[in-house]
Design a protein around this motif. Structure first.
Motif, mmCIF file in Angstrom:
data_model
loop_
_atom_site.group_PDB
_atom_site.id
_atom_site.type_symbol
_atom_site.label_atom_id
_atom_site.label_comp_id
_atom_site.label_asym_id
_atom_site.label_seq_id
_atom_site.Cartn_x
_atom_site.Cartn_y
_atom_site.Cartn_z
ATOM 1 N N CYS B 92 -16.882 91.878 94.396
ATOM 2 C CA CYS B 92 -16.550 91.874 92.983
ATOM 3 C C CYS B 92 -15.595 90.709 92.750
ATOM 4 C CB CYS B 92 -15.904 93.202 92.597
ATOM 5 S SG CYS B 92 -15.394 93.299 90.880
ATOM 6 N N ALA B 93 -15.701 90.074 91.616
ATOM 7 C CA ALA B 93 -14.831 88.946 91.294
ATOM 8 C C ALA B 93 -14.518 88.979 89.808
ATOM 9 C CB ALA B 93 -15.511 87.629 91.669
ATOM 10 N N SER B 94 -13.412 88.366 89.431
ATOM 11 C CA SER B 94 -13.087 88.314 88.010
ATOM 12 C C SER B 94 -12.518 86.948 87.653
ATOM 13 C CB SER B 94 -12.102 89.431 87.629
ATOM 14 O OG SER B 94 -10.812 89.211 88.166
ATOM 15 N N SER B 95 -12.605 86.616 86.378
ATOM 16 C CA SER B 95 -12.009 85.392 85.875
ATOM 17 C C SER B 95 -11.442 85.654 84.495
ATOM 18 C CB SER B 95 -13.017 84.237 85.837
ATOM 19 O OG SER B 95 -14.013 84.472 84.878
ATOM 20 N N LEU B 96 -10.555 84.749 84.087
ATOM 21 C CA LEU B 96 -9.851 84.944 82.824
ATOM 22 C C LEU B 96 -10.835 85.040 81.656
ATOM 23 C CD1 LEU B 96 -6.918 85.168 82.018
ATOM 24 C CD2 LEU B 96 -6.886 82.711 81.589
ATOM 25 N N THR B 97 -11.756 84.118 81.604
ATOM 26 C CA THR B 97 -12.785 84.133 80.574
ATOM 27 C C THR B 97 -14.094 83.700 81.208
ATOM 28 O OG1 THR B 97 -12.670 81.818 79.882
ATOM 29 C CG2 THR B 97 -11.048 83.321 78.932
ATOM 30 N N GLN B 98 -15.156 83.712 80.415
ATOM 31 C CA GLN B 98 -16.449 83.275 80.938
ATOM 32 C C GLN B 98 -16.651 81.782 80.737
ATOM 33 O OE1 GLN B 98 -19.911 84.793 79.053
ATOM 34 N NE2 GLN B 98 -19.293 84.207 76.996
ATOM 35 N N ILE B 99 -15.634 81.111 80.205
ATOM 36 C CA ILE B 99 -15.761 79.678 79.975
ATOM 37 C C ILE B 99 -15.980 78.974 81.308
ATOM 38 C CG2 ILE B 99 -14.546 77.608 79.225
ATOM 39 C CD1 ILE B 99 -13.151 79.305 77.141
ATOM 40 N N SER B 100 -16.985 78.148 81.357
ATOM 41 C CA SER B 100 -17.316 77.443 82.594
ATOM 42 C C SER B 100 -16.126 76.624 83.063
ATOM 43 C CB SER B 100 -18.507 76.525 82.347
ATOM 44 O OG SER B 100 -19.615 77.268 81.929
ATOM 45 N N GLY B 101 -15.933 76.618 84.354
ATOM 46 C CA GLY B 101 -14.821 75.885 84.936
ATOM 47 C C GLY B 101 -13.644 76.770 85.279
ATOM 48 N N ASN B 102 -13.642 77.996 84.776
ATOM 49 C CA ASN B 102 -12.566 78.914 85.128
ATOM 50 C C ASN B 102 -12.683 79.335 86.584
ATOM 51 O OD1 ASN B 102 -10.533 80.065 83.139
ATOM 52 N ND2 ASN B 102 -12.358 79.870 81.898
ATOM 53 N N THR B 103 -11.550 79.497 87.230
ATOM 54 C CA THR B 103 -11.551 79.949 88.615
ATOM 55 C C THR B 103 -11.952 81.415 88.675
ATOM 56 O OG1 THR B 103 -9.838 78.384 89.228
ATOM 57 C CG2 THR B 103 -10.132 80.301 90.665
ATOM 58 N N ILE B 104 -12.825 81.737 89.605
ATOM 59 C CA ILE B 104 -13.215 83.115 89.853
ATOM 60 C C ILE B 104 -12.441 83.610 91.071
ATOM 61 C CG2 ILE B 104 -15.114 84.614 90.538
ATOM 62 C CD1 ILE B 104 -16.966 82.910 88.957
ATOM 63 N N TYR B 105 -11.850 84.778 90.949
ATOM 64 C CA TYR B 105 -11.057 85.370 92.023
ATOM 65 C C TYR B 105 -11.838 86.534 92.620
ATOM 66 C CZ TYR B 105 -7.306 82.667 89.960
ATOM 67 O OH TYR B 105 -6.534 81.634 89.477
ATOM 68 N N PHE B 106 -11.964 86.517 93.947
ATOM 69 C CA PHE B 106 -12.780 87.506 94.643
ATOM 70 C C PHE B 106 -11.942 88.619 95.257
ATOM 71 C CE2 PHE B 106 -17.148 85.921 94.972
ATOM 72 C CZ PHE B 106 -16.993 84.676 94.400
#
Lengths: 112, 115
Positions: B92-106
């Motif tokens: 599972c991973a999350s990011s601040l927004t779905q805007i491309s370029g945002n870092t995804i944290y796993f």
């Protein structure tokens, strides 16, 4: 459609040697590029990313990558590796409106 | 700060049983992703949510797989019935927004073995 190809599945190197992990992408539009690292039995963590601007991107742990638009590449480099750099490295790409797509990974094995 | 939290970390189950994997994203993150990792196929995106709404589930392998996000702090991935070929690490991973370029944290992954 976008895709990522990591050209080497395994890269064995000796400690203190330089290393380059190769990544090529395909996309018909501008993309954002990432390198993630996965240590054994752990999740992935971000090493560095390219969004825009300078084509040379510096990341954590002494890694850097260079974006080359004409060759559609984003190779990862480190001038001198340590045993602790042994891990799986993933190149990833996304373009506007899409989720992150990963390459198949490159296993970096550093030995003394 | 707490990262993405997944449970269980390890699960061994028999073929035909229901499996539920759980995820708590980073607080304040609006996008949540489920990935599956296998030796053969690498990291595959299964589904992602934005503001609790599924945006792209084209990676979900078949009807045996379902994912929900009832609120901003919890998501589940369910497999029913499970099969041996479902054995994999599920991230599972999350990011601040779905805007491309945002870092995804796993998260650290849920290691599933179906026997």
């Amino acid at each position: 459609a976008q895709s990522v190809t990591q050209l080497d599945s395994q890269v064995p190197v000796f400690e203190e040697a330089p290393v380059e992990l190769r990544c090529n992408y395909s996309s018909s539009v501008s993309v954002y590029l990432f390198w993630y690292v996965q240590y054994p039995n752990q999740g992935l963590q971000l090493l560095l990313k390219y969004l825009s601007g300078s084509t040379l991107v510096k990341g954590i742990n002494g890694f850097e990558a260079e974006f080359n638009k004409s060759q559609t590449s984003f190779h990862l480099r480190k001038p001198s590796v340590h045993i602790s750099d042994t891990a799986e490295y993933f190149c990833a790409v996304n373009q506007a409106g899409t989720a992150l797509i990963f390459g198949k990974g490159t296993t970096l094995s550093v030995s003394s | 700060d707490a990262g993405v939290i997944q449970s269980p970390r390890h699960e061994v189950t028999e073929m035909g049983q229901e499996v539920t994997l759980r995820c708590k994203p980073i607080s304040g993150h609006n996008s949540l992703f489920w990935y599956r990792q296998t030796m053969m196929r690498g990291l595959e995106l299964l589904i992602y949510f934005n503001n609790n709404v599924p945006i792209d589930d084209s990676g979900m392998p078949e009807d045996r797989f379902s994912a929900k996000m009832p609120n901003a702090s919890f998501s589940t991935l369910k497999i029913q019935p499970s099969e041996p070929r479902d054995s994999a690490v599920y991230f599972c991973a999350s990011s601040l927004t779905q805007i491309s370029g945002n870092t995804i944290y796993f998260g650290e992954g849920s290691w599933l073995t179906v026997v």
